[in-house]
Design an enzyme around this catalytic site. Structure first.
Site, mmCIF file in Angstrom:
data_model
loop_
_atom_site.group_PDB
_atom_site.id
_atom_site.type_symbol
_atom_site.label_atom_id
_atom_site.label_comp_id
_atom_site.label_asym_id
_atom_site.label_seq_id
_atom_site.Cartn_x
_atom_site.Cartn_y
_atom_site.Cartn_z
ATOM 1 N N GLU B 58 -19.819 -29.372 54.300
ATOM 2 C CA GLU B 58 -18.469 -29.647 54.762
ATOM 3 C C GLU B 58 -17.481 -29.443 53.546
ATOM 4 O O GLU B 58 -16.410 -29.076 53.633
ATOM 5 C CB GLU B 58 -18.147 -31.253 55.325
ATOM 6 C CG GLU B 58 -18.777 -31.451 56.596
ATOM 7 C CD GLU B 58 -20.104 -32.080 56.780
ATOM 8 O OE1 GLU B 58 -20.751 -31.825 55.692
ATOM 9 O OE2 GLU B 58 -20.657 -32.198 57.956
ATOM 10 N N LYS B 170 -13.158 -41.331 68.251
ATOM 11 C CA LYS B 170 -13.807 -40.598 69.400
ATOM 12 C C LYS B 170 -12.988 -41.300 70.845
ATOM 13 O O LYS B 170 -12.652 -40.321 71.615
ATOM 14 C CB LYS B 170 -15.204 -40.989 69.542
ATOM 15 C CG LYS B 170 -15.976 -40.134 70.469
ATOM 16 C CD LYS B 170 -17.643 -40.348 70.279
ATOM 17 C CE LYS B 170 -18.050 -39.184 71.146
ATOM 18 N NZ LYS B 170 -19.526 -39.205 70.988
#
Ligand SMILES: Cc1ncc(C[n+]2csc(CCOP(=O)(O)OP(=O)(O)O)c2C)c(N)n1
Ligand SMILES: [Mg+2]
Lengths: 201, 597
Positions: B58, B170
């Protein structure tokens, strides 16, 4: 923190003010002044989660002083909070603090109340003093002199509510120390400019 | 019906995110999947307008987005998962913050009801990234999603650009909600009405600045990354103003390319490893015109002795940059392009310089004397390649192509800045503020993605390249023919140089032992690997590198002991430069300088 030594900055001389011909310029002599001054600031911010952490993180991350910081919502409709803070530093550092605060996304306005003209500031403290006999009477007497209210009492204790400038609160607490001071709870400084003008005008 | 910008259609949060990105004109995302962002990856799968570049770490995603942003002037976009995905991105975010690079980074987060419970792969992402972003958001309401994405892009690219994180629980990206179009006006922020960076300068300030310039006998332009960030127009205007005034110009590491290196008014880079003439011009000038630079400590050296006799003008879009390190006489708050335009106008209106041409001639003569020292001089003799020579040859052989140069961090980076000559903005991508080893390869991936036909070369050190070498895999997968030009000196050269200067030559842990065979490493990644140690074969190797249409590692074995000069030692002033290794013994670093970095 060495902040007790901090002075109150002088108001700019008229000719210095005249030298202030465009935005953001501050007389050089002032910027180069190495003395430490105490400033009271009012910061209007969007009332959202994390905003206080942003302000506090800025101070700790960049090594600025915070002597006092209070925050509370002041406009429910517009979701605005007001942060009152007391800090100290050289003129250059104080200007940095204002600029750093000003560029945070949720910050609306930064006002340096110390710089911008007369202002009033108040702090409230609840002070618990335990004692009997002469000391108890003396505590009550001092409470009177400071125009404090007794908001709780037992046969051996008082809780005083004292309101005033932070220096007055300091003085009150100092006097209570030999008389059985047990505990202090202070709100931090709330400040506002004198006169008709509002913070957003 | 009034146009509220709200469509009635109900979409899931992930689709809303994608739609908002599309509306923002995003064509590439650099990312890595994980549990909390699976719904977004699912939406990505269903569409074609946005390409996703799967990085291998990342940190690489953020540097790639930076490379994309810096080479195009657009916002770079990152998508990573919660917890380790977000924490891995932190170095990249800090890098983008320090160098003012516009990046929007979407991070997954555990569902809102689990936040605070130490859930699997939970991290306090907004808490962790607060000090390394320009701003960040945690979105808790699906109906705020689109608006937040739009505002994030505005914040990232306006004012002083920077990275913005949007943390996406989420459950929010799975919930149904309505999409809100991006506001049509330039100040879209509905949530943060106060955010309005100043772009247009105060006319009085520009007038005062021009007045100083007109009266100056020994002027110098000191420009920085702000000119590049302001857009190509700013570079054009800078060229116009510099030509108009005839003043000499130097630039920071970040500003290289805004002004063409081939021009005779160009003094080269300034600062710790800047050119002698540039630093001495800064020291002796009477008026300094700082445009979009921030008086960084790498540039100023010891502040006590920084340009002691000059009046200073500082043009910056960020009020907090002004008077932070150096107190200036004339602050000009605004965007570089706007300010430059105004300066040109006023300079012309007022009829140009007021001082006799003779004064400027004397100043230029002085500068020519400094130039004559030829501070970058080196000798390529014998059978060992000098690192400077390697970069010089790379420059000569690539200068006629559209070339982007990225770097890692160390001596090779400074030699690249000194010996690669940039004529255009946005071609030079290096980690300036944070000095992040491992920046160059992923940044090259991002730049190549945005410029498929260009030549993209990462000038690397053998130590730095190992910090994000995994991105070679990304380059291969996406057919990005980036070139890695390793200046291999078997040392963390910059560390070794400081150890020689400050620590009696005790090379504590700065020898890069147990290096991989970079040719075999390249081959293992399905790339081409080349090695050269003979100066006579260098050109052919570079040409071969350029002719291979896939990623290439070139392992250039160079003189291990070479150091990077000129150098302003820590704690010293601009007029106390060390010009060569022989000079070093005479100028010892003492006192406070020892504690500086
Ligand atoms: C992530 C990170 N860790 C440590 C450093 C400190 N550092 C600066 S330069 C350098 C050595 C780099 O060695 P190399 O990549 O071989 O480049 P050279 O100086 O030899 O050209 C180190 C360790 C850094 N800049 N970044
Ligand atoms: Mg090395």
């Amino acid at each position: 923190m060495g902040t007790h030594m901090a002075k109150t900055p002088q108001k700019p001389e008229p000719e210095e003010q005249a030298a202030n011909i465009y935005e953001g310029s501050i007389p050089l002599a002032r910027l180069k002044d190495k003395d430490i001054y105490r400033h009271v600031m009012a910061v209007l911010v969007d009332n959202e989660s994390g905003v206080l952490a942003r302000v506090v993180g800025l101070f700790s991350g960049r090594g600025y002083n915070i002597e006092s910081l209070t925050v509370s919502e002041v406009d429910k409709e517009k979701k605005l909070s007001r942060i009152n803070l007391v800090t100290s530093g050289t003129r250059q550092v104080v200007e940095q603090i204002k600029a750093q605060l000003g560029r945070l996304v949720p910050v609306h306005i930064v006002h340096d109340l110390t710089d911008e003209g007369p202002s009033v500031s108040r702090e409230l403290a609840l002070v618990k003093v335990r004692g009997v006999g002469e000391k108890r009477v003396e505590a009550l007497r001092i409470g009177d002199i400071f125009r404090s209210n007794v908001v709780d009492s037992t046969t051996e204790s008082f809780v005083f509510e004292v309101v005033g400038s932070d220096q007055k609160v300091d003085a009150f607490i100092d006097l209570m120390k030999p008389l059985g001071l047990v505990e202090v709870s202070r709100t931090g400084v709330a400040a506002i400019a004198r006169g008709t003008k509002g913070v957003q005008e | 019906m009034p146009d509220t910008g709200i469509t009635e259609e109900r979409l899931n949060g992930a689709a809303i995110v994608l739609k908002a990105l599309q509306e923002q004109g995003v064509d590439v995302i650099f990312g890595y999947p994980g549990g909390s962002v699976l719904p977004i990856y699912d939406e990505l799968f269903k569409q074609n307008s946005i390409r996703h570049v799967l990085v291998r770490h990342e940190q690489g995603a953020v540097h790639a987005a930076e490379g994309y942003a810096r080479s195009t002037g657009k916002v770079g976009v990152v998508l990573v998962t919660s917890g380790p995905g977000a924490t891995n991105a932190v170095t990249g975010l800090m890098d983008a913050l320090m160098d003012s690079i516009p990046v929007v980074c979407l991070t997954g987060q555990v569902p809102t009801h689990l936040i605070g419970n130490d859930a699997f792969q939970e991290a306090d992402t907004t808490g962790i990234t607060r000090p390394c972003t320009k701003h960040n958001y945690l979105v808790k309401d699906v109906d705020q999603l689109a608006r937040t994405v739009h505002e994030a892009f505005f914040v990232a690219k306006s004012g002083r650009p920077g990275p913005v994180v949007i943390d996406l629980p989420k459950d929010v990206v799975m919930a149904l909600g309505t999409y809100t179009e991006a506001p049509k006006t330039s100040a879209p922020s509905k949530q943060h009405t106060a955010y309005k960076p100043r772009v247009v300068p105060d006319r009085a300030a520009v007038e005062a600045a021009v007045e100083l310039m007109r009266n100056s006998k020994r002027p110098v332009f000191y420009t920085g990354g702000g000119v590049i960030n302001s857009g190509t127009r700013a570079s054009e205007l800078l060229r116009e103003l510099v030509k108009l005034t005839g003043f000499p110009i130097t630039s920071t590491l970040m500003g290289l390319g805004a002004f063409p290196a081939a021009d005779e008014q160009w003094l080269g880079m300034l600062g710790m490893h800047g050119l002698y003439e540039a630093n001495l011009a800064m020291f002796h000038c009477d008026v300094m015109i700082n445009i979009g630079a921030r008086f960084d400590d790498r540039v100023t050296g010891n502040l006590k002795f920084f340009s002691p006799n000059s009046k200073k003008i500082h043009v910056d879009i960020d009020p907090s940059s002004i008077n932070k390190n150096v107190i200036v006489d004339i602050p000009v708050l605004g965007d570089c392009a706007h300010v430059l335009e105004e300066m040109i106008k006023i300079w012309k209106e007022k009829g140009g310089s007021k001082v006799e041409a003779k004064a400027h001639k004397t100043w230029w003569r002085q500068i020519e004397e400094w130039r004559a020292r030829d501070c970058l001089k080196f000798e390529q003799k014998g059978k060992i390649i000098k690192p400077q020579y390697a970069i010089q040859r790379l420059y000569e052989l690539t200068k006629n192509r559209k070339t982007f140069i990225t770097t890692e961090v160390g001596q090779h980076q400074m030699w690249a800045a000194q010996f690669y000559r940039f004529e255009e903005p946005n071609r030079w991508l290096t980690s300036g503020g944070l000095g992040t080893m491992g920046y160059g390869l992923p940044a090259a991936v991002g730049a190549q993605m945005a410029n498929p036909d260009a030549l993209v070369v990462d000038i690397a050190g053998e130590a730095s390249i190992l910090m994000n070498i995994q991105e070679l895999s990304t380059a291969v997968q996406f057919r990005l023919p980036v070139k890695i030009f390793i200046i291999n000196n078997q040392y963390m050269g910059m560390v070794r140089q400081w150890q020689e200067l400050l620590h009696g030559g005790r090379y504590s842990e700065s020898y890069t032992d147990a290096l991989p065979d970079f040719v075999k490493l390249a081959e293992a990644y399905h790339c081409a690997g080349l090695r050269v140690s003979d100066p006579d074969k260098l050109d052919d190797t570079i040409k071969e590198m350029m002719s291979i249409n896939k990623p290439v590692i070139v392992d250039v074995l160079v003189d291990q002991k070479e150091n990077c000069f000129p150098m302003i030692p820590s704690g010293k002033a601009h007029n106390e430069m060390i010009l060569s290794a022989e000079d070093t013994t005479k100028k010892v670093i003492t006192g406070e300088g020892l504690a500086l970095v």
